[in-house]
Enzyme design. Structure first.
Site, mmCIF file in Angstrom:
data_model
loop_
_atom_site.group_PDB
_atom_site.id
_atom_site.type_symbol
_atom_site.label_atom_id
_atom_site.label_comp_id
_atom_site.label_asym_id
_atom_site.label_seq_id
_atom_site.Cartn_x
_atom_site.Cartn_y
_atom_site.Cartn_z
ATOM 1 N N CYS A 52 0.650 -1.233 -0.120
ATOM 2 C CA CYS A 52 0.046 0.066 -0.017
ATOM 3 C C CYS A 52 0.908 1.468 -0.073
ATOM 4 O O CYS A 52 0.305 2.470 -0.082
ATOM 5 C CB CYS A 52 -0.833 0.013 1.327
ATOM 6 S SG CYS A 52 -1.737 -1.692 1.255
ATOM 7 N N HIS A 102 -3.114 7.070 6.719
ATOM 8 C CA HIS A 102 -3.327 5.806 5.900
ATOM 9 C C HIS A 102 -4.931 5.669 6.010
ATOM 10 O O HIS A 102 -5.562 5.369 5.089
ATOM 11 C CB HIS A 102 -2.433 4.818 6.379
ATOM 12 C CG HIS A 102 -2.569 3.503 5.539
ATOM 13 N ND1 HIS A 102 -2.337 3.235 4.115
ATOM 14 C CD2 HIS A 102 -2.994 2.151 6.221
ATOM 15 C CE1 HIS A 102 -2.516 1.983 3.886
ATOM 16 N NE2 HIS A 102 -3.020 1.460 4.859
ATOM 17 N N HIS A 145 -9.767 2.002 -0.701
ATOM 18 C CA HIS A 145 -8.339 1.603 -0.377
ATOM 19 C C HIS A 145 -7.809 0.847 -1.849
ATOM 20 O O HIS A 145 -8.066 -0.141 -2.257
ATOM 21 C CB HIS A 145 -7.959 0.625 0.550
ATOM 22 C CG HIS A 145 -6.571 0.471 0.853
ATOM 23 N ND1 HIS A 145 -5.537 0.965 0.031
ATOM 24 C CD2 HIS A 145 -5.926 -0.002 1.977
ATOM 25 C CE1 HIS A 145 -4.273 0.534 0.723
ATOM 26 N NE2 HIS A 145 -4.573 0.161 1.693
#
Length: 614
Positions: A265, A418, A456
């Protein structure tokens, strides 16, 4: 004096629409926008989706439909039917005690008969066989446990915008995003190349999950077991660095440095770090930084669901005490939540050395002076968070304090968290924020999280953060953490200010933003992004007011060209640039001498006068 990396162009697409000219950012803060900017955003979003006001009875109905067509929502049929997702069911047709007889056409017989099969005859219908202990895989469908994702606006088809034969969806999104960023610059690529050597370009981009649909690795790995054949395209197009390869071969014609740094990520920030180092060290004068992901397919979703990482419909219902999952509110960073929401998208930023940007009169949207990357060290679960993010964020804040001073960090900074919307993330990331804030004397540190709107997008996620951050400096609004009114009890909050309502800070109210990424496997990265106003102050100190005045004059025509591209977008007339089979360079186009290498059609030579650094 090392070169300073500045952002001179950006583009892409995610669940909010296209990123260029802050249009996607404005979808996030649409309630807080003045009417002119809001209307422009709706026009651009409708053009992207192929929607027309003529198809609706009122302007209000049209606007509502355009807005509903974006952000996190139930997965649409253009991806797959979440209520009837295709799959296979393993069944036992007979056992050794109960044989069955059946007929097959000769051409359909396996090359090697299973041990339990016996040929008992042949007639006009085909080969008659007897089999015992016979198992089979039968096509079936089932309802997905997860039916929510952050998909690009419905109606937007990246494949229809260029000749995309056999391209995986991730590469289609990639070409749209890279072309968008290139055209947003307002400077023709040939003009850029006239000022630099051919090898002074860097392209860093990839896909954390590679290309997993039928046109890529997904189809490659399924072909044999589905009785199909792999195509000649699936294997190469499935490679993880293929987004960079496509930009080099079909957009820029670059012969410079290339590749993909993959860190789950955090991948976008990993690639940005490579670009920054190239520019600081003089290896490149311009860099294309990006990532592209297309993970909205049943296999990837089931993989993450098996880890209990995604917000399932059942868990959303339990969380809300309802019988129907609220797809729009699936992602709730730092609140009571139950997993992240997967998303697709692609983002690109064009990073340029400050000297070249001033020389060309480039638009300067921000500067990206530093990214820090650190691993977690020893850990038990490879997918669990670790300590590496303490290092990346603390070093980023320390660097910003050194570059801009304490006041900018303590009073005019914010964090793009995040914020994945998992119960583990809300605790493990918030404690890092709290401890870093305490260490650096920061009070009421604003924290926001874009995954609450977008989901995401895996390797693209920090690109989404960057695009939203650039919007803050254009419109002066920090987007709220969407879907959140109360912070969960186990979230650390001392010294922190979780932004739960759009916050008007003014276009000059923030000096620096910190982009934070925590990836599976212990991949942590934090990036420092400096506001355009502060960037110009730094450039004035580095180059003098006279140089900035010259840049300002040159920028007038560049800004006009950027505006012309924006008008094309609003009119739905923009085109994805893609040069297949054009300008191909062969061996005979290369000339080599002792101290230089020239390439036909490139304005300048590659220097071979290389010093020994050791």
């Amino acid at each position: 004096m090392k070169a300073m990396p500045v952002v001179v162009g950006f583009g892409g697409v995610n669940a909010a629409g296209r990123s260029t000219f802050h249009l996607g950012y404005r979808r996030l803060v649409e309630e807080a926008l003045p009417s002119e900017k809001r209307n422009e955003m709706i026009t651009a979003l409708a053009a992207l989706s192929g929607m027309s006001a003529e198809d609706y009875s009122t302007a209000e109905a049209f606007e509502s439909a355009v807005l509903e067509n974006s952000l996190i929502r139930k997965i649409g049929a253009e991806h797959f039917d979440v209520d009837h997702a295709p799959g296979m069911k393993r069944v036992e047709l007979c056992t050794a005690k109960q044989a069955i007889e059946f007929t097959m056409k000769k051409r359909d017989l396996p090359a090697q008969l299973p041990d339990s099969w016996t040929i008992i005859g042949e007639d006009k219908a085909g080969i008659r066989l007897s089999a015992s202990d016979l198992n089979a895989l039968l096509p079936t469908s089932r309802k997905m446990a997860v039916s929510t994702a952050g998909t690009v606006p419905s109606g937007f088809d990246p494949a229809a915008r260029y000749s995309s034969r056999h391209h995986p969806r991730g590469l289609q999104l990639n070409m749209f995003a890279a072309s968008d960023a290139l055209q947003s610059m307002g400077i023709a690529w040939s003009e850029v190349m006239a000022h630099i050597n051919p090898d002074q370009v860097s392209v860093y981009s990839g896909s954390a999950m590679a290309q997993l649909d039928d046109a890529g690795n997904g189809g490659l790995l399924r072909a044999r077991w589905q009785g199909d054949r792999a195509s000649s395209k699936q294997c190469p197009l499935g490679l993880v660095e293929m987004p960079a390869d496509f930009v080099n071969a079909y957009l820029l014609g670059s012969v410079g440095s290339t590749g993909a740094a993959v860190g789950a990520c955090a991948s976008f920030l990993y690639n940005l770090n490579l670009a920054i180092e190239d520019i600081k060290e003089g290896r490149a004068l311009v860099a294309f930084v990006g990532n592209a992901e297309a993970p909205v397919n049943p296999e990837v979703i089931e993989g993450y669901a098996a880890m209990s990482a995604l917000a399932t419909d059942d868990n959303l219902c339990k969380l809300d005490g309802s019988e129907q999952a609220d797809h729009r509110r699936a992602s709730r960073p730092f609140a009571d939540n139950c997993g992240f929401t997967i998303a697709e998208g692609a983002q690109y930023a064009v990073i340029m050395a400050d000297t070249l940007a001033l020389e060309l009169g480039a638009n300067i949207h921000a500067s990206t002076p530093a990214v820090y990357v650190n691993a977690d060290g020893f850990k038990k679960s490879i997918s669990a968070p670790g300590i590496g993010n303490y290092l990346t964020l603390a070093k980023s804040v320390a660097f910003a304090r050194s570059l801009l001073g304490r006041e900018s960090v303590e009073q005019r900074s914010f964090v793009q968290a995040h914020g994945s919307s998992t119960p583990a993330n809300r605790v493990t990331e918030s404690i890092i924020f709290e401890r870093v804030a305490k260490a650096f004397g920061i009070e009421n540190w604003p924290i926001t999280a874009m995954k609450s709107y977008l989901g995401h997008s895996l390797g693209v996620a920090s690109g989404d953060q960057l695009m939203a951050t650039l919007g803050v400096w254009a419109d002066g609004i920090i987007p709220r953490i969407n879907n959140v009114t109360e912070i969960a009890d186990d979230v650390y909050q001392e010294k922190l200010d979780y932004v739960t309502a759009h916050r008007n800070v003014g276009v000059d109210g923030i000096d620096v933003a910190f982009l934070n990424a925590k990836g599976f496997g212990g991949n942590n990265a934090s990036g420092v992004v400096v506001s355009p106003a502060k960037t110009m102050s730094l450039l004035a100190a580095r180059h003098g007011e006279a140089k900035l005045a010259q840049w300002q004059e040159r920028n007038k025509s560049v800004a006009a060209q950027s505006e012309a591209y924006k008008q094309q977008i609003l009119a739905g007339e923009d085109v994805t640039q893609y040069s297949f089979g054009e300008h191909v360079v062969m061996d005979e186009a290369v000339e080599i001498s002792e101290f230089s290498l020239s390439i036909e059609s490139y304005a300048r030579d590659v220097s071979l006068d290389i010093e020994n650094p050791y």
